[in-house]
Write an enzyme that holds these catalytic residues in place. Structure first.
Site, PDB file in Angstrom:
ATOM      1  N   HIS A 137      89.774 -42.414  58.164  1.00 46.90           N
ATOM      2  CA  HIS A 137      91.138 -42.599  57.650  1.00 46.90           C
ATOM      3  C   HIS A 137      91.932 -43.479  58.597  1.00 46.90           C
ATOM      4  CE1 HIS A 137      90.868 -38.955  60.086  1.00 46.90           C
ATOM      5  NE2 HIS A 137      92.080 -39.258  60.538  1.00 46.90           N
TER       6      HIS A 137
HETATM    7  P1  AMP Z   1      93.165 -37.719  63.120  1.00 44.49           P
HETATM    8  O1  AMP Z   1      91.959 -37.044  62.530  1.00 44.49           O
HETATM    9  O2  AMP Z   1      93.439 -37.326  64.531  1.00 44.49           O
HETATM   10  O3  AMP Z   1      93.117 -39.212  62.961  1.00 44.49           O
HETATM   11  O4  AMP Z   1      94.433 -37.263  62.314  1.00 44.49           O
HETATM   12  C1  AMP Z   1      94.367 -36.619  61.085  1.00 44.49           C
HETATM   13  C2  AMP Z   1      95.721 -36.672  60.395  1.00 44.49           C
HETATM   14  O5  AMP Z   1      95.595 -35.926  59.194  1.00 44.49           O
HETATM   15  C3  AMP Z   1      96.868 -36.061  61.180  1.00 44.49           C
HETATM   16  O6  AMP Z   1      97.923 -37.008  61.255  1.00 44.49           O
HETATM   17  C4  AMP Z   1      97.277 -34.817  60.372  1.00 44.49           C
HETATM   18  O7  AMP Z   1      98.665 -34.611  60.368  1.00 44.49           O
HETATM   19  C5  AMP Z   1      96.768 -35.151  59.003  1.00 44.49           C
HETATM   20  N1  AMP Z   1      96.326 -34.009  58.211  1.00 44.49           N
HETATM   21  C6  AMP Z   1      95.734 -32.871  58.647  1.00 44.49           C
HETATM   22  N2  AMP Z   1      95.366 -32.110  57.603  1.00 44.49           N
HETATM   23  C7  AMP Z   1      95.728 -32.780  56.498  1.00 44.49           C
HETATM   24  C8  AMP Z   1      95.599 -32.520  55.112  1.00 44.49           C
HETATM   25  N3  AMP Z   1      95.007 -31.430  54.672  1.00 44.49           N
HETATM   26  N4  AMP Z   1      96.099 -33.433  54.243  1.00 44.49           N
HETATM   27  C9  AMP Z   1      96.690 -34.565  54.681  1.00 44.49           C
HETATM   28  N5  AMP Z   1      96.838 -34.859  55.976  1.00 44.49           N
HETATM   29  C10 AMP Z   1      96.351 -33.992  56.874  1.00 44.49           C
END
Ligand code: AMP
Ligand code: ZN
Length: 291
Positions: free
Chosen positions: A209
């Protein structure tokens, strides 16, 4: 009759998935093949669905995962989050307070961490979270935004992490960046707000992502040093740098010391002045906003 219907509704859990989940409930383990439907009808909710294998083929709309909430989760609205932290990963991502009350519905901590790290796969299928989609990517709102504008761009193709990226993914990553740029352009505040597009070097959540995040960092979900440093140090890899690395080396390499970046002192990303605490940093940021 009405009661029976309600009861039946309450205990029915339907999971549609192209992944191969292992469903663990007490001592029962069930494996299903990609594309198969799993109907779980039982009053002994909750179940743990573990995704142990990933496909590289895009999912069709008929094969969607039904959105589920993480244990104890009540609301998508960051202001209403009263959820808890199962793991460090959760604390890193959610910006929700540490867990005090109930344990996750698992006897095993790593199991619940694994379960939670699959959350993006659920959110990307949730129309309420989606803000844009085309045949290759979907853009969702970050559930715990660390700034006023914070989106995630995800490919429909199931690519688990940066580690599996190869040269042939460059086109897709360029498209993700293009879509991210378009998100910024359509933002009413785009002129006065800086944005950065990029990846966490060591993401906590499964499924590649790209973050599209405004640089105000004005959000109640930004709560700790890890949050801050993950977006303001080299832990954050610009999309174009990642693509350049992939084009040059055919893979993404992350330094071993990368995790140490999260422990660096809090430093303003604009004037580089060090701040002793998150509240002081937030006060300091508000000065830049008003100037
Ligand atoms: P990272 O894996 O460190 O790049 O970040 C993951 C991102 O996903 C973070 O900014 C979280 O706030 C976000 N996040 C965590 N769980 C969810 C979810 N279920 N749906 C959408 N965003 C999420
Ligand atoms: Zn400053």
């Amino acid at each position: 009759m009405w009661t029976v219907w309600l009861w039946a509704k309450a205990i029915r859990l339907l999971v549609l998935t192209t992944f191969k989940p292992h469903v663990t409930h007490l001592y029962n383990q069930v494996s299903i093949k990609p594309g198969q439907r799993l109907h779980m009808v039982n009053q002994l909710y909750p179940y743990i669905v573990k995704f142990t294998e990933e496909t590289s083929t895009p999912r069709s709309s008929a094969e969607r995962i039904k959105p589920t909430k993480r244990p104890h989760e009540k609301s998508d609205n960051p202001a209403n989050i009263s959820t808890s932290s199962h793991t460090d990963h959760h604390a890193m991502n959610s910006g929700s307070p540490p867990q005090k009350k109930t344990q996750p519905p698992s006897s095993d901590k790593s199991e619940s961490a694994g379960y939670w790290s699959q959350g993006l796969k659920v959110s990307m299928q949730d129309p309420k979270m989606q803000v844009y989609k085309d045949d290759r990517v979907v853009v969702i709102k970050d559930k715990y935004p660390k700034a006023r504008y914070h989106w995630l761009v995800l490919p429909w193709d199931s690519i688990s992490s940066l580690k599996v990226l190869r040269s042939e993914h460059c086109d897709l990553l360029k498209h993700m960046q293009h879509v991210g740029d378009r998100m910024v352009q359509q933002c009413p505040d785009a002129q006065k707000r800086n944005f950065r597009l990029g990846y966490h070097a060591i993401p906590s959540m499964s499924h590649v992502h790209m973050h599209v995040i405004s640089q105000d960092f004005d959000s109640p979900c930004l709560k700790n040093k890890k949050h801050w440093n993950s977006f303001t140090t080299e832990y954050f890899i610009e999309s174009q740098d990642l693509i350049a690395m992939l084009e040059a080396d055919g893979k993404v390499t992350v330094k071993e010391s990368t995790n140490e970046l999260l422990k660096l002192p809090l430093r303003c990303h604009i004037c580089r002045k060090e701040q002793s605490t998150i509240p002081k940093l937030k006060d300091h940021l508000s000065i830049h906003r008003s100037s």
